[in-house]
Design a protein around this motif. Structure first.
Motif, short mmCIF file in Angstrom:
data_model
loop_
_atom_site.label_atom_id
_atom_site.label_comp_id
_atom_site.label_asym_id
_atom_site.label_seq_id
_atom_site.Cartn_x
_atom_site.Cartn_y
_atom_site.Cartn_z
N ALA A 128 0.20 13.57 3.72
CA ALA A 128 -0.49 12.45 4.38
C ALA A 128 -1.87 12.84 4.85
O ALA A 128 -2.86 12.12 4.64
N PHE A 129 -2.00 14.01 5.48
CA PHE A 129 -3.29 14.43 6.02
C PHE A 129 -4.26 14.83 4.92
O PHE A 129 -5.46 14.59 5.04
N ALA A 130 -3.76 15.45 3.85
CA ALA A 130 -4.65 15.84 2.76
C ALA A 130 -5.25 14.60 2.10
O ALA A 130 -6.46 14.55 1.82
N ILE A 131 -4.42 13.60 1.83
CA ILE A 131 -4.93 12.37 1.23
C ILE A 131 -5.87 11.67 2.19
O ILE A 131 -6.93 11.15 1.79
N GLN A 132 -5.50 11.65 3.46
CA GLN A 132 -6.36 11.03 4.48
C GLN A 132 -7.73 11.70 4.52
O GLN A 132 -8.77 11.03 4.56
N ALA A 168 -13.73 11.53 3.01
CA ALA A 168 -14.90 12.06 2.32
C ALA A 168 -15.39 11.12 1.23
O ALA A 168 -16.61 10.93 1.06
N THR A 169 -14.47 10.50 0.47
CA THR A 169 -14.90 9.60 -0.59
C THR A 169 -15.55 8.34 -0.02
O THR A 169 -16.51 7.82 -0.59
N HIS A 170 -15.05 7.85 1.10
CA HIS A 170 -15.63 6.67 1.73
C HIS A 170 -17.05 6.93 2.21
O HIS A 170 -17.86 6.00 2.35
N MET A 171 -17.37 8.22 2.45
CA MET A 171 -18.72 8.58 2.85
C MET A 171 -19.57 9.00 1.66
O MET A 171 -20.67 9.54 1.81
N ASN A 172 -19.05 8.77 0.44
CA ASN A 172 -19.76 9.05 -0.81
C ASN A 172 -20.14 10.52 -0.98
O ASN A 172 -21.21 10.84 -1.51
N HIS A 173 -19.27 11.41 -0.52
CA HIS A 173 -19.52 12.83 -0.70
C HIS A 173 -19.10 13.26 -2.10
O HIS A 173 -18.27 12.60 -2.74
N PRO A 174 -19.67 14.36 -2.62
CA PRO A 174 -19.30 14.85 -3.95
C PRO A 174 -17.87 15.39 -3.97
O PRO A 174 -17.23 15.58 -2.93
N LEU A 175 -17.39 15.66 -5.19
CA LEU A 175 -16.01 16.11 -5.36
C LEU A 175 -15.72 17.37 -4.57
O LEU A 175 -14.62 17.49 -3.97
N SER A 176 -16.64 18.30 -4.53
CA SER A 176 -16.40 19.55 -3.81
C SER A 176 -16.12 19.28 -2.33
O SER A 176 -15.22 19.89 -1.74
N GLY A 200 -7.21 16.33 -3.25
CA GLY A 200 -8.66 16.17 -3.28
C GLY A 200 -9.17 15.81 -4.66
O GLY A 200 -10.03 14.93 -4.81
N PHE A 201 -8.67 16.49 -5.69
CA PHE A 201 -9.08 16.18 -7.06
C PHE A 201 -8.70 14.76 -7.43
O PHE A 201 -9.50 14.01 -8.00
N SER A 202 -7.47 14.37 -7.13
CA SER A 202 -6.99 13.06 -7.53
C SER A 202 -7.78 11.93 -6.87
O SER A 202 -8.17 10.96 -7.53
N VAL A 203 -8.04 12.07 -5.57
CA VAL A 203 -8.79 11.03 -4.86
C VAL A 203 -10.28 11.12 -5.21
O VAL A 203 -10.93 10.10 -5.44
N GLY A 204 -10.81 12.34 -5.28
CA GLY A 204 -12.24 12.50 -5.56
C GLY A 204 -12.65 12.05 -6.95
O GLY A 204 -13.77 11.55 -7.14
N LEU A 205 -11.77 12.19 -7.93
CA LEU A 205 -12.06 11.74 -9.30
C LEU A 205 -11.62 10.30 -9.53
O LEU A 205 -11.65 9.82 -10.66
N LEU A 239 1.01 9.39 -5.29
CA LEU A 239 0.46 10.73 -5.09
C LEU A 239 1.11 11.39 -3.89
O LEU A 239 1.46 12.59 -3.94
N PHE A 240 1.30 10.64 -2.84
CA PHE A 240 1.95 11.17 -1.64
C PHE A 240 3.35 11.69 -1.95
O PHE A 240 3.72 12.81 -1.57
N ILE A 241 4.15 10.89 -2.64
CA ILE A 241 5.52 11.29 -2.99
C ILE A 241 5.50 12.53 -3.88
O ILE A 241 6.31 13.45 -3.71
#
Length: 203
Positions: free
Chosen positions: A100-104, A109-117, A158-163, A175-177
């Motif tokens: 939950a926390f990793a996806i959160q 980061a994605t909502h703030m338009n940060h790069p994948l890294s 991070g990869f799954s959400v960032g990509l 993804l959580f499950i």
């Protein structure tokens, strides 16, 4: 609402784990509370610093702080009773918190338009940063980096959400499950990453 429930479970699990380690190290009651709070919220605080979210945003999570404090108090007052249930459900609760926390963190980061890294770093820090800080404060080698496959699952988040592989609520819950299942498998079957040691030759 469902996501909040998962985050609450993770908060309870992390707070209890921090309190238990503090008690194992024979910290006083203040140390128990500090280590419990740091474990539950330390990763999110560092994530906020790195991706530009005001640290003060943590103080808006009043409900989560209250839940963490109650969990630590119960652990301190009834350690044997809590430990009995912790041995049965602790790793499962911890897996829920990690996922939950990793996806959160990745979503932040994605909502703030940060790069994948940055998305990957945010996922790892939010999911496992509190445990790393906990172990360092307890003068232990961080188990996240040594004993178990743990941070890898946060990297996958991070990869799954960032990509943008997972965007919709259904995809995020899938993804959580998946992450919870992988974390439990790595614990049950004792999966380990390769280790390379360097030994000094005898003089």
């Amino acid at each position: 609402m469902t996501w909040d429930v998962l985050s609450i479970i993770g908060t309870i699990a992390f707070a209890i784990s921090g309190a238990f380690i503090a008690m194992e190290e024979e910290y006083d009651i203040l140390g128990v509370y500090i280590l419990g709070i740091v474990t539950a919220f330390g990763g999110g605080a560092i994530r906020n610093l790195l991706i530009g979210v005001p640290v003060s945003a943590l103080w808006e999570q009043g409900l989560f702080f209250q839940i963490a404090l109650l969990s630590i108090t119960a652990t301190f007052l009834f350690p044997n009773n809590i430990l009995k249930h912790w041995k049965r459900w602790g790793n499962f609760s911890d897996a829920i918190g990690l996922a939950a926390f990793a996806i959160q963190g990745a979503l932040y980061a994605t909502h703030m338009n940060h790069p994948l890294s940055a998305v990957i770093v945010a996922a790892v820090l939010t999911g496992s940063g509190g445990g790393i800080i906990r172990d360092l404060l307890a003068r232990r080698k961080p188990t996240v980096l040594k004993d178990e496959i743990y941070a890898v699952w946060a990297i996958i988040a991070g990869f799954s959400v960032g990509l943008h592989i997972t965007n919709t609520p259904v995809e995020l819950y899938t993804l959580f499950i998946l992450l919870v299942g992988l974390r439990m498998c790595s614990y049950i079957y004792k999966w380990r990453l390769p280790i390379k040691t360097i030994r000094q030759p005898n003089m």
